[in-house]
Design a protein around this motif. Sequence first.
Motif, mmCIF file in Angstrom:
data_model
loop_
_atom_site.group_PDB
_atom_site.id
_atom_site.type_symbol
_atom_site.label_atom_id
_atom_site.label_comp_id
_atom_site.label_asym_id
_atom_site.label_seq_id
_atom_site.Cartn_x
_atom_site.Cartn_y
_atom_site.Cartn_z
ATOM 1 N N GLN A 33 -2.686 -7.901 4.295
ATOM 2 C CA GLN A 33 -3.339 -6.504 5.239
ATOM 3 C C GLN A 33 -2.400 -5.386 5.180
ATOM 4 O OE1 GLN A 33 -6.296 -6.077 5.851
ATOM 5 N NE2 GLN A 33 -7.324 -7.358 4.568
ATOM 6 N N GLN A 34 -0.843 -5.551 5.493
ATOM 7 C CA GLN A 34 0.103 -5.398 5.515
ATOM 8 C C GLN A 34 0.403 -4.229 4.512
ATOM 9 O OE1 GLN A 34 3.907 -7.226 6.856
ATOM 10 N NE2 GLN A 34 4.936 -4.966 7.808
ATOM 11 N N GLN A 35 1.063 -5.011 3.550
ATOM 12 C CA GLN A 35 0.732 -4.423 1.912
ATOM 13 C C GLN A 35 -0.714 -2.713 2.036
ATOM 14 O OE1 GLN A 35 3.445 -3.655 0.145
ATOM 15 N NE2 GLN A 35 2.544 -1.777 -1.344
ATOM 16 N N LEU A 36 -1.949 -3.301 2.216
ATOM 17 C CA LEU A 36 -3.079 -2.619 1.873
ATOM 18 C C LEU A 36 -3.151 -1.520 2.969
ATOM 19 C CD1 LEU A 36 -6.525 -2.698 0.920
ATOM 20 C CD2 LEU A 36 -6.796 -4.204 2.662
ATOM 21 N N LEU A 37 -2.580 -1.710 4.165
ATOM 22 C CA LEU A 37 -2.506 -1.082 4.443
ATOM 23 C C LEU A 37 -1.610 -0.123 4.648
ATOM 24 C CD1 LEU A 37 -3.473 0.326 7.889
ATOM 25 C CD2 LEU A 37 -1.436 -0.714 8.984
ATOM 26 N N ALA A 38 -0.362 -0.002 3.967
ATOM 27 C CA ALA A 38 0.526 0.760 3.214
ATOM 28 C C ALA A 38 -0.235 1.788 2.234
ATOM 29 C CB ALA A 38 2.101 0.108 3.786
ATOM 30 N N ASP A 39 -0.857 1.268 1.221
ATOM 31 C CA ASP A 39 -1.376 1.237 0.511
ATOM 32 C C ASP A 39 -2.468 2.547 0.807
ATOM 33 O OD1 ASP A 39 1.081 -0.086 -1.022
ATOM 34 O OD2 ASP A 39 -0.895 -1.445 -2.347
ATOM 35 N N PHE A 40 -4.068 2.008 1.660
ATOM 36 C CA PHE A 40 -4.400 2.540 1.816
ATOM 37 C C PHE A 40 -4.235 3.952 2.203
ATOM 38 C CE2 PHE A 40 -8.244 4.088 4.998
ATOM 39 C CZ PHE A 40 -9.442 4.033 3.711
ATOM 40 N N SER A 41 -3.512 3.848 3.255
ATOM 41 C CA SER A 41 -2.413 5.061 3.929
ATOM 42 C C SER A 41 -1.754 6.422 2.995
ATOM 43 C CB SER A 41 -1.467 5.022 5.340
ATOM 44 O OG SER A 41 -2.019 3.973 5.889
ATOM 45 N N ASP A 42 -1.118 5.387 2.164
ATOM 46 C CA ASP A 42 -0.771 6.304 0.808
ATOM 47 C C ASP A 42 -1.822 7.041 0.042
ATOM 48 O OD1 ASP A 42 1.649 7.518 -1.231
ATOM 49 O OD2 ASP A 42 -0.545 6.302 -2.511
ATOM 50 N N TYR A 43 -3.006 6.066 0.447
ATOM 51 C CA TYR A 43 -4.236 7.224 -1.074
ATOM 52 C C TYR A 43 -4.724 8.286 -0.240
ATOM 53 C CZ TYR A 43 -8.985 6.878 -2.340
ATOM 54 O OH TYR A 43 -10.621 7.412 -2.577
ATOM 55 N N LEU A 44 -5.143 7.971 1.204
ATOM 56 C CA LEU A 44 -5.891 8.580 2.624
ATOM 57 C C LEU A 44 -4.178 10.686 2.652
ATOM 58 C CD1 LEU A 44 -6.577 6.708 4.771
ATOM 59 C CD2 LEU A 44 -8.192 7.560 3.498
ATOM 60 N N ASN A 45 -3.142 10.103 2.062
ATOM 61 C CA ASN A 45 -2.480 10.749 2.453
ATOM 62 C C ASN A 45 -2.047 11.740 0.967
ATOM 63 O OD1 ASN A 45 -1.608 10.586 5.146
ATOM 64 N ND2 ASN A 45 0.152 9.094 3.475
ATOM 65 N N GLY A 46 -2.520 11.039 -0.279
ATOM 66 C CA GLY A 46 -2.807 11.843 -1.326
ATOM 67 C C GLY A 46 -4.063 13.222 -1.052
ATOM 68 N N PHE A 47 -4.687 12.950 -0.597
ATOM 69 C CA PHE A 47 -5.922 13.952 -0.311
ATOM 70 C C PHE A 47 -4.972 15.463 -0.145
ATOM 71 C CE2 PHE A 47 -9.132 10.497 0.033
ATOM 72 C CZ PHE A 47 -10.037 10.838 -0.819
ATOM 73 N N SER A 48 -6.127 16.345 -0.792
ATOM 74 C CA SER A 48 -5.906 17.749 -1.171
ATOM 75 C C SER A 48 -5.809 18.303 0.803
ATOM 76 C CB SER A 48 -6.375 18.743 -1.118
ATOM 77 O OG SER A 48 -7.879 18.204 -2.191
ATOM 78 N N PRO A 49 -4.694 19.270 1.259
ATOM 79 C CA PRO A 49 -4.967 19.556 2.487
ATOM 80 C C PRO A 49 -6.630 19.971 3.049
ATOM 81 C CG PRO A 49 -3.485 20.726 1.257
ATOM 82 C CD PRO A 49 -4.047 20.061 0.595
ATOM 83 N N ASN A 50 -7.796 20.643 2.825
ATOM 84 C CA ASN A 50 -8.869 21.207 3.040
ATOM 85 C C ASN A 50 -9.381 19.788 3.377
ATOM 86 O OD1 ASN A 50 -9.019 20.006 0.312
ATOM 87 N ND2 ASN A 50 -10.387 21.981 -0.741
ATOM 88 N N VAL A 51 -9.142 18.035 2.178
ATOM 89 C CA VAL A 51 -9.568 16.861 2.819
ATOM 90 C C VAL A 51 -8.632 16.245 3.840
ATOM 91 C CG1 VAL A 51 -10.216 14.500 1.963
ATOM 92 C CG2 VAL A 51 -10.015 16.662 0.610
ATOM 93 N N GLN A 52 -7.505 16.618 4.033
ATOM 94 C CA GLN A 52 -6.800 16.108 5.486
ATOM 95 C C GLN A 52 -7.834 16.762 6.427
ATOM 96 O OE1 GLN A 52 -4.575 13.666 5.499
ATOM 97 N NE2 GLN A 52 -4.344 14.013 2.772
ATOM 98 N N ASP A 53 -7.458 18.228 5.811
ATOM 99 C CA ASP A 53 -9.015 18.781 8.391
ATOM 100 C C ASP A 53 -9.781 17.789 7.846
ATOM 101 O OD1 ASP A 53 -9.526 20.463 9.669
ATOM 102 O OD2 ASP A 53 -11.301 21.242 8.189
#
Length: 767
Positions: free
Chosen positions: A98-118
């Motif tokens: 779960q720790q690795q999954l959380l890190a990878d999922f966070s990386d996945y979310l951080n990869g979205f463009s700025p308009n999706v970050q909003d």
Amino acid sequence: MDQATHNKIVSFIWGIADDVLRDLFRRGKYPDVILPMFVIRRMDAVLEPTKQAVLDTRKMLDDARIIGQRAALCDAAGQAFYNTSRFTLRDLQSRGSQQQLLADFSDYLNGFSPNVQDILENFKFRNQLATLSKADALGTLINKFLDPEIDLSPAAIDNHAMGTVFEELVRKFNEENNEEAGEHWTPRDAVRLMANLVFLPIEDQLKSGTYLLYDCACGTGGMLTVAEETLTTIAAKHHQQVTALLCGQEINPETYAVCKADMLLKGEGESAEHIVGGAEWSTLAHDAFAAQEFDFMLANPPYGKSWKKDLEAMGGKDGMRDPRFKVMHQDEELSLVTRSSDGQMLFLANMASKMNHRSKLGSRIAEVHNGSSLFTGDAGQGESNIRRWLIENDWLEAIVALPLNLFYNTGIATYIWVLSNRKPAHRKGQVQLIDASGWFKPLRKNLGKKNCELSPEDIERISRSFLDFKETPESKIFTNAAFGYWKVVVERPLRLHSQLSTQAIEKLRFASGDEDLRSALHDEFGDALFTSFAGIAAAVERRLADWSGDDVESDDDEGVGARKGLPESRKKKLLDARTWERDGRLVEVATALRAVLGDQLHDDHNVFRDLVDGALKQAGRKLPAAEVKLILKAVSWRVDTAPRVIARTHKPGRIAADPLRGLFAASVDGKPAIVEYEPDADLRDTEQVPLLEAGGIEAFIRREVLPYTPDAWIKEGATKIGYEVSFTRHFYKPQPLRTLEEISADILAIEREADGLLDGLLKPGAT
């Protein structure tokens, strides 16, 4: 999307929430996880085919040390957004701990463009990840949303269908949590009708080009989407190619996030940039489109929602200078500011302020309101002024009454207001009211409060009634002035008896107000309050502090009464030595007048007032007029048979008698004069005079008022213009009276039933 598909998706997502989130979040918090995951899955499905192209483009740009990469990455993704993480949601299905999954999922979310970050920031989705990971639920949640049995991509669920699912989920989540959904979502059938009312009247005037569409309370954007679909379809029918730039503002962060996400998913990157929202973006206080004009506008603003916070941010009623809500109309500044408890009509004023007055088509507006917008607000108040502004500018085309229970979260009566600043010639100067409350199709199963819908036939029938612009039982046509009236203030003369009694004079001790408090202070501190307040001011302040505390009981031994937190303004006035000195002076002067004039009853206040003036002059006392007035008021009372109190006199010839204007011919000191009388505030009344009244205000007053109160007059400068719309009055259908035979039959039946009951009670052994 048909009802079966809708129900399947809602049940599927509800099942995810129930299976994965139970015991982790209370039901009211389910949307904080489910809705952003819904959006993320839809975006992931769109980006999956071009994932490798985006990664390759990113590497190429990084190797070339190019900083501005956004346009190239969007081009590689084939969308107005992208994700540069090496992961897709499918890649995260089989991650390790779960720790690795959380890190990878966070990386996945951080990869979205700025308009999706909003979008993600407005969902506040990252705040939920730690709870999901700790409970070993993040992987399960991802797997559920990747279930092959359900297709959540935009190809399967369009923008408005997404909004419908969103609303249904919010409704279910909040009903389960015993909360109100708080939003009156506009069902697709109502939106289609609104779009028809906006576009059908000008369908043959549409030309190829770009049109600006606006929704000032856009929610998830479904109304804009349906409007765009209707516009392009109608234009294509007339062989015109049009595009629409969609603009919207939404204060709710979650619904704003859904709206912006779906604009991106539809490939409308430019429109997504014109969707503005979040908790700090209230349409009323923070106009995101100031000075912008639009071609077509549709909205369903919140009803009965306080906007007090916005009002304070805008400077309050007196300090507001927003040109949307302070307008010049016929050389008069009109305040359109409504009651702070309900700001729905301000959204209509906001849209009207954004009309395009330069183009041939101008602007067209359709906005949903509840019934209060038709009549709340007195003449001169904000709501009435908005109606006046719209109608006198000849912008209001029609108001359509919708069926009850048409909306998901409210069963109240609702109405569509249709506006245009380019009325066709046959509509100019007129307003159409359409009663479509009986045109609907029942639903087989309720959706929240919604138990009916507008079928395509109903929408066609209402649209046809609007376009035909003819008088029918359900369609009434009125001139603009039919909804207007003058609110006239009618005065009657003051009639007083006067007497300088000791009891009346004593009340002047507390003429500055707060009689109970001042009386209690006088009991404690005596006449020093009037003569030497400075010496006891500190003690008085301490006493007031005691009274203003939360521990004061209603039966305190001072007899002051219950008070919790005496306001600072009242304390300040009670500590003002000038108020005490003034009240003491009033008592002293009134007592001196009593010594000169005696305490006999005066049945003509005019004579008494002259005696007081003479006594003051003889004694050499010069009091401000306001103080003399206080003394006279304290020792006088209303008597209906007393002579009228004269306010001022004029010499005949200089001014003519005009009883309707309060100028009466009379004899003063044996000489003819024109007099004005003091008005009696207790007898003051108002009359509503229709703008269509033959002969105007004076004819109405002569017919309806003077026969009953011949000494009444119209208060100059107080007349105001108001507007209201009464569907009930215009569409009232009286129930036919029952015949005498029917009534007699009912009475006989009741008598027979009563006889039978008595027989049963009188039988031996009956209980």
